[in-house]
Design an enzyme around this catalytic site. Sequence first.
Site, PDB file in Angstrom:
ATOM      1  N   LYS A  30      36.975  21.608  46.566  1.00 21.85           N
ATOM      2  CA  LYS A  30      37.366  23.022  46.513  1.00 21.85           C
ATOM      3  C   LYS A  30      36.175  23.908  46.131  1.00 21.85           C
ATOM      4  O   LYS A  30      35.949  24.947  46.741  1.00 21.85           O
ATOM      5  CB  LYS A  30      38.474  23.193  45.472  1.00 21.85           C
ATOM      6  CG  LYS A  30      38.762  24.628  45.110  1.00 21.85           C
ATOM      7  CD  LYS A  30      39.859  24.758  44.077  1.00 21.85           C
ATOM      8  CE  LYS A  30      39.361  24.869  42.643  1.00 21.85           C
ATOM      9  NZ  LYS A  30      38.677  26.102  42.275  1.00 21.85           N
TER      10      LYS A  30
ATOM     11  N   ARG B  18      46.671  25.179  44.505  1.00 19.12           N
ATOM     12  CA  ARG B  18      45.434  25.932  44.765  1.00 19.12           C
ATOM     13  C   ARG B  18      44.256  24.994  44.895  1.00 19.12           C
ATOM     14  O   ARG B  18      43.263  25.308  45.552  1.00 19.12           O
ATOM     15  CB  ARG B  18      45.139  26.866  43.579  1.00 19.12           C
ATOM     16  CG  ARG B  18      45.716  28.242  43.697  1.00 19.12           C
ATOM     17  CD  ARG B  18      45.313  29.069  42.504  1.00 19.12           C
ATOM     18  NE  ARG B  18      43.878  28.986  42.252  1.00 19.12           N
ATOM     19  CZ  ARG B  18      43.269  29.402  41.151  1.00 19.12           C
ATOM     20  NH1 ARG B  18      43.955  29.939  40.189  1.00 19.12           N
ATOM     21  NH2 ARG B  18      41.960  29.279  41.016  1.00 19.12           N
TER      22      ARG B  18
HETATM   23  C1  UD1 Z   1      33.052  27.182  38.375  1.00 19.33           C
HETATM   24  C2  UD1 Z   1      34.165  26.331  38.913  1.00 19.33           C
HETATM   25  C3  UD1 Z   1      35.048  25.798  37.792  1.00 19.33           C
HETATM   26  C4  UD1 Z   1      34.199  25.088  36.752  1.00 19.33           C
HETATM   27  C5  UD1 Z   1      33.042  25.981  36.297  1.00 19.33           C
HETATM   28  C6  UD1 Z   1      32.077  25.270  35.384  1.00 19.33           C
HETATM   29  C7  UD1 Z   1      34.576  27.256  41.082  1.00 19.33           C
HETATM   30  C8  UD1 Z   1      35.505  27.975  41.977  1.00 19.33           C
HETATM   31  N1  UD1 Z   1      34.960  27.104  39.817  1.00 19.33           N
HETATM   32  O1  UD1 Z   1      33.639  28.331  37.761  1.00 19.33           O
HETATM   33  O2  UD1 Z   1      35.987  24.881  38.361  1.00 19.33           O
HETATM   34  O3  UD1 Z   1      34.990  24.772  35.643  1.00 19.33           O
HETATM   35  O4  UD1 Z   1      32.300  26.427  37.439  1.00 19.33           O
HETATM   36  O5  UD1 Z   1      31.600  24.111  35.985  1.00 19.33           O
HETATM   37  O6  UD1 Z   1      33.555  26.770  41.509  1.00 19.33           O
HETATM   38  N2  UD1 Z   1      29.708  33.172  32.243  1.00 19.33           N
HETATM   39  C9  UD1 Z   1      29.158  34.282  31.629  1.00 19.33           C
HETATM   40  N3  UD1 Z   1      28.692  35.278  32.425  1.00 19.33           N
HETATM   41  C10 UD1 Z   1      28.713  35.225  33.789  1.00 19.33           C
HETATM   42  C11 UD1 Z   1      29.266  34.076  34.401  1.00 19.33           C
HETATM   43  C12 UD1 Z   1      29.759  33.070  33.588  1.00 19.33           C
HETATM   44  O7  UD1 Z   1      29.117  34.361  30.409  1.00 19.33           O
HETATM   45  O8  UD1 Z   1      28.265  36.165  34.447  1.00 19.33           O
HETATM   46  C13 UD1 Z   1      30.257  32.103  31.390  1.00 19.33           C
HETATM   47  C14 UD1 Z   1      31.758  31.913  31.611  1.00 19.33           C
HETATM   48  O9  UD1 Z   1      32.483  32.830  30.842  1.00 19.33           O
HETATM   49  C15 UD1 Z   1      31.960  30.492  31.169  1.00 19.33           C
HETATM   50  C16 UD1 Z   1      30.651  29.813  31.600  1.00 19.33           C
HETATM   51  O10 UD1 Z   1      29.706  30.849  31.775  1.00 19.33           O
HETATM   52  O11 UD1 Z   1      32.069  30.422  29.775  1.00 19.33           O
HETATM   53  C17 UD1 Z   1      30.762  28.998  32.870  1.00 19.33           C
HETATM   54  O12 UD1 Z   1      31.125  29.838  33.938  1.00 19.33           O
HETATM   55  P1  UD1 Z   1      30.706  29.534  35.452  1.00 19.33           P
HETATM   56  O13 UD1 Z   1      29.775  28.376  35.470  1.00 19.33           O
HETATM   57  O14 UD1 Z   1      30.235  30.805  36.047  1.00 19.33           O
HETATM   58  O15 UD1 Z   1      32.070  29.103  36.076  1.00 19.33           O
HETATM   59  P2  UD1 Z   1      32.737  29.588  37.422  1.00 19.33           P
HETATM   60  O16 UD1 Z   1      31.704  29.774  38.476  1.00 19.33           O
HETATM   61  O17 UD1 Z   1      33.658  30.702  37.123  1.00 19.33           O
END
Ligand code: UD1
Length: 440
Positions: free
Chosen positions: A31, A421
């Site tokens: 996914k 999903r």
């Molecule tokens: C993706 C995955 C999810 C997985 C996660 C971590 C998808 C659709 N989802 O989510 O299944 O659990 O990676 O491997 O691929 N953060 C910030 N600022 C930002 C972006 C992120 O602080 O601008 C923080 C988030 O709040 C969180 C952490 O970084 O605490 C990880 O987020 P991120 O790696 O971005 O996860 P997703 O891409 O949302």
Amino acid sequence: MNNASRVENERAYLVTGGKPLKGEVGVSGAKNAATKQLVAALLTDEKVTLRNVPAIGDVDATVEMLQGLGTSVEFSENIATIDASNVKTPEVAAAFSRKNRIPILLMGPLMHRFGEARIPMLGGCKIGARPIDLHLEGLRKMGADIVCEDGFYVARAKRLKAAAIELAFPSVGATENLMFAAVKAKGTTTITNAAIEPEIIDTAMLLQSMGALIHLDANRTWVIEGVDKLHGADHRVLADRIEAASFGVAAALTRGQVFVRGARQADMLSFLNAMRRVGVPFTVESDGIAFGSAENYNPVIVETGTHPGFMTDWQQPFVMLLTQANGVSIVHETVFEDRFGYTEALVKMGANIQLHHDCLGSKDCRFRHQNFLHSCIVSGPTTLKAADIQIPDLRAGFSYLLAALMAQGQSRVTGVELIERGYENIIGKLTGLGADIKAE
Ligand code: UD1
């Protein structure tokens, strides 16, 4: 919750536990790669073919979102063919922001086309605040002007330019967003302290097949030299290591034996290491991994982390496994600050799980002293009893299925759209292994 989402969250599965899962199950495409790769197809006007695309809710939502922009997408038999030559608007419809966090990734592709992207504010699973500051900071460094207008992020740039970006945290989404911006920006972009998850590497492989100049350097650094034009490609999405791990745990928990066809050891080293320490037998074969079970399991300490660490999406099924270990286990969640809410329902079913604000385990994480319940102590083994449970988010959803598959009696698991999903044909796959599960 509004009326529409309340109705949406009322579908249920009925699960009668106590049957060992046995046999073979094929793992679907990932996914977290497929949804991003559908978006990447907007970076070219030529045809992109994606194979092994899972038929799941998040893929359907992404396909609909792309179609809403004018993209032609055909999707059947796990093959998606995308032709974005007729994309006609830089605005993603507001409805899509409620489904998941994929829309934000369209910022780069739409700015490349229109000099502008209009993206509705994000929804997604309720597992922490999930800000997008790193996405926006990086895009601004690349010359985008981003403002909030009427519930939309509006990003504008005539031509994005390269930048040296260092992420404060290796965010998966921010890394992908900046990659999509950089592949057609002017100059060479570096993204340091970036995410290097196998799904991102798979997406980089698609970009390379489309003509991008991209490679991974030392220190988690993506180096991307922008090109004027990308072309069509034919790409096979890698296997879903979250689904693979979920079935591995299901085998161990139900005292069964499951061959997970297509599971890839290279992407699951940390998970397999933890399984071994718990005492779950497994055998790596050329075309998959066979998971068995044991009478007794050992308690362990697990800390989630970015790749190559123990994935945060493995945490929920793994906590279920630890409810059956002989003794006290510790799980420290260092990626999301609020990913243990689901344990409340498991406690009601009989599990012994206590949540803590402290960083339990061997390292301090960025949630230390911030009042987040991001560590837990699991004492086992405990017998679970059947219950009516409401799923709070996708990965917790599979854990609830696991709980129901183990528990004595019939459980009713509500809100199954969340599971659908991310998991393809979940009822078919589980019944194929001998589970007693049906849609209500
Ligand atoms: C993706 C995955 C999810 C997985 C996660 C971590 C998808 C659709 N989802 O989510 O299944 O659990 O990676 O491997 O691929 N953060 C910030 N600022 C930002 C972006 C992120 O602080 O601008 C923080 C988030 O709040 C969180 C952490 O970084 O605490 C990880 O987020 P991120 O790696 O971005 O996860 P997703 O891409 O949302």
